[in-house]
Design a protein around this motif. Structure first.
Motif, mmCIF file in Angstrom:
data_model
loop_
_atom_site.group_PDB
_atom_site.id
_atom_site.type_symbol
_atom_site.label_atom_id
_atom_site.label_comp_id
_atom_site.label_asym_id
_atom_site.label_seq_id
_atom_site.Cartn_x
_atom_site.Cartn_y
_atom_site.Cartn_z
ATOM 1 N N GLY A 146 95.755 -5.734 -36.656
ATOM 2 C CA GLY A 146 96.357 -7.029 -36.375
ATOM 3 C C GLY A 146 95.877 -8.151 -37.269
ATOM 4 O O GLY A 146 95.719 -9.292 -36.816
ATOM 5 N N VAL A 147 95.637 -7.847 -38.540
ATOM 6 C CA VAL A 147 95.220 -8.862 -39.508
ATOM 7 C C VAL A 147 96.109 -8.745 -40.745
ATOM 8 O O VAL A 147 96.927 -7.833 -40.861
ATOM 9 C CB VAL A 147 93.734 -8.692 -39.908
ATOM 10 C CG1 VAL A 147 92.831 -8.919 -38.719
ATOM 11 C CG2 VAL A 147 93.493 -7.310 -40.499
ATOM 12 N N GLY A 148 95.960 -9.665 -41.691
ATOM 13 C CA GLY A 148 96.740 -9.622 -42.916
ATOM 14 C C GLY A 148 96.137 -8.669 -43.934
ATOM 15 O O GLY A 148 94.953 -8.333 -43.868
ATOM 16 N N THR A 149 96.945 -8.242 -44.890
ATOM 17 C CA THR A 149 96.449 -7.323 -45.916
ATOM 18 C C THR A 149 95.369 -7.976 -46.784
ATOM 19 O O THR A 149 94.451 -7.298 -47.245
ATOM 20 C CB THR A 149 97.600 -6.840 -46.820
ATOM 21 O OG1 THR A 149 98.292 -7.975 -47.355
ATOM 22 C CG2 THR A 149 98.585 -5.979 -46.028
ATOM 23 N N SER A 150 95.471 -9.282 -47.009
ATOM 24 C CA SER A 150 94.439 -9.961 -47.796
ATOM 25 C C SER A 150 93.105 -9.956 -47.047
ATOM 26 O O SER A 150 92.035 -9.849 -47.665
ATOM 27 C CB SER A 150 94.866 -11.396 -48.109
ATOM 28 O OG SER A 150 95.086 -12.139 -46.919
ATOM 29 N N THR A 151 93.161 -10.050 -45.727
ATOM 30 C CA THR A 151 91.942 -9.986 -44.921
ATOM 31 C C THR A 151 91.326 -8.597 -45.006
ATOM 32 O O THR A 151 90.107 -8.448 -45.138
ATOM 33 C CB THR A 151 92.248 -10.325 -43.452
ATOM 34 O OG1 THR A 151 92.775 -11.644 -43.377
ATOM 35 C CG2 THR A 151 90.994 -10.234 -42.594
ATOM 36 N N VAL A 152 92.166 -7.573 -44.939
ATOM 37 C CA VAL A 152 91.681 -6.204 -45.077
ATOM 38 C C VAL A 152 90.991 -6.025 -46.432
ATOM 39 O O VAL A 152 89.913 -5.424 -46.521
ATOM 40 C CB VAL A 152 92.827 -5.190 -44.931
ATOM 41 C CG1 VAL A 152 92.347 -3.780 -45.244
ATOM 42 C CG2 VAL A 152 93.414 -5.247 -43.524
ATOM 43 N N HIS A 153 91.619 -6.541 -47.483
ATOM 44 C CA HIS A 153 91.039 -6.433 -48.830
ATOM 45 C C HIS A 153 89.658 -7.068 -48.875
ATOM 46 O O HIS A 153 88.703 -6.488 -49.413
ATOM 47 C CB HIS A 153 91.964 -7.099 -49.840
ATOM 48 C CG HIS A 153 91.470 -7.021 -51.251
ATOM 49 N ND1 HIS A 153 90.556 -7.933 -51.779
ATOM 50 C CD2 HIS A 153 91.723 -6.139 -52.248
ATOM 51 C CE1 HIS A 153 90.293 -7.619 -53.027
ATOM 52 N NE2 HIS A 153 90.980 -6.532 -53.339
ATOM 53 N N ARG A 154 89.519 -8.258 -48.299
ATOM 54 C CA ARG A 154 88.228 -8.952 -48.306
ATOM 55 C C ARG A 154 87.195 -8.185 -47.489
ATOM 56 O O ARG A 154 86.035 -8.056 -47.906
ATOM 57 C CB ARG A 154 88.381 -10.365 -47.759
ATOM 58 C CG ARG A 154 89.137 -11.318 -48.674
ATOM 59 C CD ARG A 154 88.913 -12.759 -48.254
ATOM 60 N NE ARG A 154 89.356 -12.992 -46.872
ATOM 61 C CZ ARG A 154 90.588 -13.347 -46.541
ATOM 62 N NH1 ARG A 154 91.507 -13.488 -47.479
ATOM 63 N NH2 ARG A 154 90.894 -13.559 -45.274
ATOM 64 N N TYR A 155 87.599 -7.683 -46.342
ATOM 65 C CA TYR A 155 86.670 -6.948 -45.488
ATOM 66 C C TYR A 155 86.162 -5.682 -46.175
ATOM 67 O O TYR A 155 84.969 -5.361 -46.126
ATOM 68 C CB TYR A 155 87.356 -6.577 -44.177
ATOM 69 C CG TYR A 155 87.421 -7.697 -43.152
ATOM 70 C CD1 TYR A 155 86.768 -8.908 -43.358
ATOM 71 C CD2 TYR A 155 88.127 -7.533 -41.965
ATOM 72 C CE1 TYR A 155 86.829 -9.929 -42.432
ATOM 73 C CE2 TYR A 155 88.186 -8.545 -41.012
ATOM 74 C CZ TYR A 155 87.532 -9.739 -41.249
ATOM 75 O OH TYR A 155 87.593 -10.746 -40.314
ATOM 76 N N VAL A 156 87.072 -4.949 -46.790
ATOM 77 C CA VAL A 156 86.681 -3.707 -47.464
ATOM 78 C C VAL A 156 85.782 -4.011 -48.662
ATOM 79 O O VAL A 156 84.749 -3.355 -48.855
ATOM 80 C CB VAL A 156 87.926 -2.923 -47.911
ATOM 81 C CG1 VAL A 156 87.531 -1.764 -48.823
ATOM 82 C CG2 VAL A 156 88.691 -2.401 -46.694
ATOM 83 N N ALA A 157 86.165 -4.991 -49.471
ATOM 84 C CA ALA A 157 85.374 -5.333 -50.657
ATOM 85 C C ALA A 157 83.964 -5.762 -50.272
ATOM 86 O O ALA A 157 82.983 -5.391 -50.935
ATOM 87 C CB ALA A 157 86.081 -6.443 -51.441
ATOM 88 N N GLU A 158 83.852 -6.532 -49.197
ATOM 89 C CA GLU A 158 82.536 -6.992 -48.741
ATOM 90 C C GLU A 158 81.671 -5.814 -48.304
ATOM 91 O O GLU A 158 80.501 -5.705 -48.690
ATOM 92 C CB GLU A 158 82.709 -7.965 -47.584
ATOM 93 C CG GLU A 158 81.385 -8.478 -47.014
ATOM 94 C CD GLU A 158 81.590 -9.395 -45.832
ATOM 95 O OE1 GLU A 158 80.963 -10.486 -45.814
ATOM 96 O OE2 GLU A 158 82.373 -9.041 -44.920
ATOM 97 N N ALA A 159 82.246 -4.918 -47.515
ATOM 98 C CA ALA A 159 81.483 -3.771 -47.018
ATOM 99 C C ALA A 159 81.079 -2.829 -48.148
ATOM 100 O O ALA A 159 79.953 -2.314 -48.166
ATOM 101 C CB ALA A 159 82.302 -3.024 -45.973
#
Length: 254
Positions: free
Chosen positions: A63-76
């Motif tokens: 339930g989030v945007g694809t840009s949020t997913v990108h940021r979350y994955v890159a951070e982890a």
């Protein structure tokens, strides 16, 4: 997009470990609010790395945007990659073993025929070349940075300094025929057709093959992280992803 419940073939320790890292990162950055708490971000990242789910699929599921997913994955990935052992650390660990197994794999990537540096003539596909070191039981100890698929195995090993590092530590290393002429402590099988080898050479090659077969377990360990079976990201990010997977594996498999 339809959404359905699914599972990830990982233990809860992996989730707890990554959740703690991400929570610490948020405290370090002074983050006050995010769309997902640290444990949900960790679950999202594990689904991406282990199952290979795309950003669009994860965005719909969480339930989030694809840009949020990108940021979350890159951070982890950045946080995890920093924990992966370097070659010197791996050599110190390997020094306590009877020997190590050196092998490599091609991580397939999404590229067109014009991208010749990434095309492996050996595998007949585009990809990134990754070297691994395994212990005598086939357990993964270290994975190298990713090089273009056109780079030959022995050249990749020399580029990463693997052969010199093992030689300086006097660690016996078993490798395949691609490492002929490597020197140092690297042991390779005899070359030539089987029927033209002497009985002694055949026996050596049979024994060598049995030992090297254990190294295939390390390859299988990497490929259980299904994102690595077909990478569609920039080639500049693949080294960090491999190191993130290595850190997760080493931390949660003990």
């Amino acid at each position: 997009m339809l959404v359905y419940p699914s599972g990830i073939d990982l233990s809860s320790s992996a989730l707890r470990f990554l959740s703690r890292l991400l929570a610490a990162r948020r405290r370090e950055l002074g983050t006050r609010w995010r769309r997902l708490p640290a444990d949900r971000q960790a679950l999202l990242v594990l689904a991406h790395l282990r199952c290979g789910h795309t950003y669009a699929q994860l965005a719909a599921g969480f339930g989030v945007g694809t840009s949020t997913v990108h940021r979350y994955v890159a951070e982890a990935v950045e946080v995890l990659a920093a924990l992966a052992p370097d070659l010197a650390t791996a050599v110190r660990t390997a020094a306590r073993k009877a020997f190590v197994i050196l092998d490599g794999t091609l991580l397939p990537i999404d590229r067109i025929a014009a991208d010749r540096p990434y095309y492996s003539g050996k595998h007949k596909k585009h990809g990134m070349n990754v070297r691994v070191i395994a212990d005598p039981f086939g357990r993964l100890l270290w994975a190298s940075a990713a090089l273009p698929g056109a780079v030959h195995d022995i050249r990749a090993a020399r580029t990463h300094g693997i052969i010199d590092a093992l030689a300086q530590a006097d660690i016996l290393c078993w490798a395949d025929k691609a490492y002929q002429g490597a020197g140092g402590t690297v042991r390779v099988p005899y070359r030539g057709r089987w029927e033209k080898l002497s009985a002694g050479q055949q026996a050596v090659n049979s024994s060598h093959a049995k030992i090297r077969a254990l190294g295939e377990q390390a390859m299988a360990t990497l490929k259980t992280w299904r994102l690595l079976r077909k990478l569609r990201c920039s080639t500049t990010r693949i080294t960090a992803i491999v190191r993130a997977v290595l850190a997760l594996h080493l931390t949660t498999s003990v």
